[in-house]
Design an enzyme around this catalytic site. Structure first.
Site, PDB file in Angstrom:
ATOM      1  CG  HIS A  56      -2.358   2.622  -3.791  1.00  0.00           C
ATOM      2  ND1 HIS A  56      -2.293   1.312  -4.192  1.00  0.00           N
ATOM      3  CD2 HIS A  56      -1.078   3.052  -3.652  1.00  0.00           C
ATOM      4  CE1 HIS A  56      -1.024   0.955  -4.282  1.00  0.00           C
ATOM      5  NE2 HIS A  56      -0.267   1.988  -3.953  1.00  0.00           N
ATOM      6  CD  GLU A  58      -7.862   1.593  -5.672  1.00  0.00           C
ATOM      7  OE1 GLU A  58      -7.895   0.881  -6.687  1.00  0.00           O
ATOM      8  OE2 GLU A  58      -6.829   2.191  -5.300  1.00  0.00           O
ATOM      9  CB  CYS A  89      -6.499  -0.905  -2.780  1.00  0.00           C
ATOM     10  SG  CYS A  89      -5.322   0.458  -2.800  1.00  0.00           S
TER      11      CYS A  89
END
Length: 171
Positions: A56, A58, A89
């Site tokens: 992801h 992040e 996240c």
């Protein structure tokens, strides 16, 4: 919303555009300290032979920063993301010390920032967090709508349906 929130969200949106151009889910992220972008990244491996749910935006951005500055105090950072961080996240950032979050588009399917930390176990219960949402939401919504109109990732999900419905109301 502050001028600096808009400025840094624009940086995250530029990362999301890069992700979309590469056929990835259009989440972009920047990590900021003292008015400077220290790291930037976007979603990776949302399709193809290396597909996974770990890369992801992040996490990719934080990994890059910590690889370059392993002794950095993450409590001094603000995270800007084009989508509300998911539970994975959000927890990763919290455990890394980040307490300031700014996001553009709500994750109606898996967003984590509305989680009541005080109701969780002691590890999270005492954390004080600053969360600001919906910064440049419409621009982010447009990216997600473009994605869901042309890609298969999460195609039949609540998030896809919600996004395409929201996009119908855009001017």
């Amino acid at each position: 919303m502050t001028i600096s929130d808009e400025r840094f969200m624009n940086e995250a949106l530029a990362e999301a555009e890069r992700a979309l151009a590469a056929g990835e889910f259009p989440v972009g992220c920047v990590l900021v300290r003292d008015g400077r972008v220290l790291a930037r990244g976007h979603r990776e491996n949302s399709h193809g032979t290396h597909f996974n749910e770990l890369d992801h935006a992040e996490v990719v951005t934080l990994r890059d920063l910590l690889r370059r500055q392993p002794d950095l105090d993450c409590a001094t950072l603000t995270l800007y993301s084009t989508m509300e961080p998911c539970l994975m996240c959000y927890a990763t950032m919290l455990l890394s010390g980040i307490r300031s979050f700014v996001w553009a588009y709500e994750d109606v399917m898996g967003g984590g920032t509305s989680l009541e930390l005080g109701r969780l176990r002691p590890l999270y219960a005492g954390m004080e967090v600053d969360v600001r949402g919906r910064v440049l939401r419409e621009r982010s919504l447009r990216l997600f709508a473009r994605f869901f109109r042309t890609r298969s990732y999460w195609q039949d999900s609540l998030l896809a349906r919600y996004t395409l419905e929201q996009a119908e109301d855009l001017p």
